[in-house]
Design a protein around this motif. Structure first.
Motif, PDB file in Angstrom:
ATOM      1  N   ALA A   1     -13.122   6.575  -2.736  1.00 12.93           N
ATOM      2  CA  ALA A   1     -11.924   6.613  -1.890  1.00 12.93           C
ATOM      3  C   ALA A   1     -11.138   5.315  -2.035  1.00 12.93           C
ATOM      4  O   ALA A   1      -9.899   5.317  -2.111  1.00 12.93           O
ATOM      5  N   TRP A   2     -11.838   4.202  -2.091  1.00 12.11           N
ATOM      6  CA  TRP A   2     -11.172   2.908  -2.283  1.00 12.11           C
ATOM      7  C   TRP A   2     -10.421   2.894  -3.616  1.00 12.11           C
ATOM      8  O   TRP A   2      -9.289   2.424  -3.699  1.00 12.11           O
ATOM      9  N   ARG A   3     -11.023   3.447  -4.638  1.00 11.53           N
ATOM     10  CA  ARG A   3     -10.338   3.523  -5.939  1.00 11.53           C
ATOM     11  C   ARG A   3      -9.077   4.391  -5.836  1.00 11.53           C
ATOM     12  O   ARG A   3      -8.059   4.099  -6.454  1.00 11.53           O
ATOM     13  N   ASP A   4      -9.155   5.460  -5.047  1.00  6.07           N
ATOM     14  CA  ASP A   4      -7.965   6.300  -4.845  1.00  6.07           C
ATOM     15  C   ASP A   4      -6.829   5.497  -4.202  1.00  6.07           C
ATOM     16  O   ASP A   4      -5.663   5.629  -4.579  1.00  6.07           O
ATOM     17  N   PHE A   5      -7.180   4.671  -3.216  1.00 10.07           N
ATOM     18  CA  PHE A   5      -6.147   3.878  -2.547  1.00 10.07           C
ATOM     19  C   PHE A   5      -5.611   2.790  -3.473  1.00 10.07           C
ATOM     20  O   PHE A   5      -4.420   2.446  -3.418  1.00 10.07           O
ATOM     21  N   MET A   6      -6.479   2.238  -4.318  1.00  4.29           N
ATOM     22  CA  MET A   6      -5.992   1.282  -5.313  1.00  4.29           C
ATOM     23  C   MET A   6      -5.049   1.980  -6.294  1.00  4.29           C
ATOM     24  O   MET A   6      -4.047   1.409  -6.726  1.00  4.29           O
ATOM     25  N   PHE A   7      -5.379   3.201  -6.644  1.00  5.91           N
ATOM     26  CA  PHE A   7      -4.511   3.971  -7.539  1.00  5.91           C
ATOM     27  C   PHE A   7      -3.159   4.226  -6.860  1.00  5.91           C
ATOM     28  O   PHE A   7      -2.101   4.106  -7.475  1.00  5.91           O
ATOM     29  N   ALA A   8      -3.208   4.564  -5.563  1.00  5.58           N
ATOM     30  CA  ALA A   8      -1.962   4.785  -4.815  1.00  5.58           C
ATOM     31  C   ALA A   8      -1.127   3.511  -4.792  1.00  5.58           C
ATOM     32  O   ALA A   8       0.105   3.550  -4.930  1.00  5.58           O
ATOM     33  N   LYS A   9      -1.793   2.370  -4.657  1.00  5.73           N
ATOM     34  CA  LYS A   9      -1.065   1.101  -4.650  1.00  5.73           C
ATOM     35  C   LYS A   9      -0.389   0.869  -6.008  1.00  5.73           C
ATOM     36  O   LYS A   9       0.724   0.356  -6.077  1.00  5.73           O
ATOM     37  N   LYS A  10      -1.069   1.255  -7.045  1.00  5.14           N
ATOM     38  CA  LYS A  10      -0.494   1.113  -8.382  1.00  5.14           C
ATOM     39  C   LYS A  10       0.771   1.972  -8.518  1.00  5.14           C
ATOM     40  O   LYS A  10       1.778   1.527  -9.062  1.00  5.14           O
ATOM     41  N   ILE A  11       0.713   3.198  -8.014  1.00 11.10           N
ATOM     42  CA  ILE A  11       1.886   4.082  -8.054  1.00 11.10           C
ATOM     43  C   ILE A  11       3.023   3.476  -7.234  1.00 11.10           C
ATOM     44  O   ILE A  11       4.187   3.492  -7.645  1.00 11.10           O
ATOM     45  N   LEU A  12       2.679   2.923  -6.076  1.00  8.36           N
ATOM     46  CA  LEU A  12       3.690   2.280  -5.226  1.00  8.36           C
ATOM     47  C   LEU A  12       4.343   1.116  -5.975  1.00  8.36           C
ATOM     48  O   LEU A  12       5.572   0.963  -5.970  1.00  8.36           O
ATOM     49  N   ASN A  13       3.520   0.294  -6.634  1.00  9.15           N
ATOM     50  CA  ASN A  13       4.056  -0.856  -7.370  1.00  9.15           C
ATOM     51  C   ASN A  13       4.960  -0.405  -8.512  1.00  9.15           C
ATOM     52  O   ASN A  13       5.987  -1.029  -8.786  1.00  9.15           O
ATOM     53  N   GLN A  14       4.592   0.671  -9.170  1.00 12.78           N
ATOM     54  CA  GLN A  14       5.438   1.191 -10.252  1.00 12.78           C
ATOM     55  C   GLN A  14       6.791   1.630  -9.699  1.00 12.78           C
ATOM     56  O   GLN A  14       7.833   1.407 -10.309  1.00 12.78           O
ATOM     57  N   CYS A  15       6.754   2.245  -8.520  1.00 13.06           N
ATOM     58  CA  CYS A  15       7.994   2.691  -7.885  1.00 13.06           C
ATOM     59  C   CYS A  15       8.863   1.483  -7.524  1.00 13.06           C
ATOM     60  O   CYS A  15      10.076   1.479  -7.753  1.00 13.06           O
ATOM     61  N   THR A  16       8.225   0.446  -6.973  1.00 10.99           N
ATOM     62  CA  THR A  16       8.961  -0.765  -6.599  1.00 10.99           C
ATOM     63  C   THR A  16       9.632  -1.372  -7.816  1.00 10.99           C
ATOM     64  O   THR A  16      10.806  -1.768  -7.775  1.00 10.99           O
ATOM     65  N   GLN A  17       8.887  -1.440  -8.923  1.00 10.71           N
ATOM     66  CA  GLN A  17       9.455  -2.012 -10.151  1.00 10.71           C
ATOM     67  C   GLN A  17      10.611  -1.164 -10.667  1.00 10.71           C
ATOM     68  O   GLN A  17      11.625  -1.674 -11.114  1.00 10.71           O
ATOM     69  N   ARG A  18      10.467   0.160 -10.553  1.00 21.07           N
ATOM     70  CA  ARG A  18      11.507   1.056 -11.050  1.00 21.07           C
ATOM     71  C   ARG A  18      12.788   0.904 -10.222  1.00 21.07           C
ATOM     72  O   ARG A  18      13.882   0.801 -10.761  1.00 21.07           O
ATOM     73  N   VAL A  19      12.601   0.840  -8.891  1.00 21.59           N
ATOM     74  CA  VAL A  19      13.775   0.685  -8.012  1.00 21.59           C
ATOM     75  C   VAL A  19      14.437  -0.663  -8.273  1.00 21.59           C
ATOM     76  O   VAL A  19      15.657  -0.783  -8.342  1.00 21.59           O
TER      77      VAL A  19
END
Ligand code: SF4
Length: 270
Positions: free
Chosen positions: A244-262
């Motif tokens: 589950a922790w890895r899932d949340f780390m993965f979600a954070k990675k997706i969030l960071n990608q979105c931040t960089q894209r914006v």
């Protein structure tokens, strides 16, 4: 003992998950590379199929980030949404509920967490994300640098609790979907985390085993969607906490990608 180690110890993950893993993932070098490729599709321009119109991510207005703990969705429609949910009788769940719960958290949160339905305790007390499951969720979010209700917003797939702890039906999910879409439209989160297979199945309308949905990013109107374990199930299976922790780390990675894209879009447009 530093903060990361303390958080992992609190989750019972230390030393199962090492700080090396934490550091590598935070830096964006996926130490848990999976066979599946991370796929964040371009923002959709298709119309919303369930009645509500949601802006694609690239079209969102400039976000002004403020920390406003425990703030409900704040928009011109917020009270109307609350009132509509409280008086809603669009499905059979209204007949057995104690309360109908709209979401809670920062109205400008990057993280949107969607649980199945209010728990027994949440339904009785009319409070979102409380009890042991709420604590587990808070710990997992803390472990990836998010603070519950400060930079997260928590809501439910269906706003009323089904009796006997049964999962909501597809019909109930569809009946309640416009309330959820309205929350998403107001929030415009950078990542959506779905708690459990039932939520993933009904939200994405995708019938796959949980194991096949984890560590992947699904596109929902331009927002990355990540699937993880239901917190109740995690309490019953503590050995699953590391995943589950890895899932949340993965979600954070997706969030960071979105931040960089914006950020890169903002630079291009100036
Ligand atoms: Fe209305 Fe949703 Fe409650 Fe059903 S679950 S009565 S659609 S608020």
């Amino acid at each position: 003992m530093n903060r990361d180690e303390a958080l992992l110890r609190e989750l019972g993950l230390w030393p199962t998950v090492s700080l090396l893993e934490t550091k590598v993932l935070i830096e964006g070098q996926d130490a848990f590379a999976r066979p599946q490729e991370v796929k964040v599709t371009p923002p959709s321009t298709k119309p919303v199929s369930h009645g509500q119109s949601i802006k694609p991510l690239d079209a969102k207005e400039e976000r002004v980030k403020e920390t406003k703990p425990e703030e409900p969705v704040k928009s011109t429609g917020q009270l109307t949404l609350q009132e509509r949910v409280l008086s809603c009788a669009a499905c059979a769940l209204h007949a057995t509920r104690q309360h109908a719960l709209v979401g809670k958290g920062n109205a400008q949160a990057d993280w949107l967490v969607i649980a199945e339905s209010p728990s027994t305790e949440e339904d009785l007390l009319n409070q979102v994300a409380i009890g042991s499951a709420g604590e587990m969720l808070a710990n997992l979010l803390n472990a990836v640098g998010a603070t519950v209700f400060e930079n997260t917003y928590h809501t439910y797939l269906v706003k009323c609790r089904p009796v006997h702890n049964r999962p909501p039906s597809l019909e109930e999910s569809r009946a309640c979907r416009h309330h959820l879409l309205e929350e998403i439209s107001h929030l415009q989160p950078k990542v959506i985390v779905l708690l459990g297979r039932t939520v993933a199945k009904l939200f994405l309308e995708l019938d796959l085993p949980l194991t096949q949905m984890r560590q992947k990013s699904y596109d929902f109107r331009g927002v990355g969607v990540v699937v993880t374990q239901d917190m109740g199930a995690l309490l019953r299976q503590p050995s699953e906490k590391a995943q589950a922790w890895r899932d949340f780390m993965f979600a954070k990675k997706i969030l960071n990608q979105c931040t960089q894209r914006v950020g890169s879009d903002d630079t291009t447009n100036t």
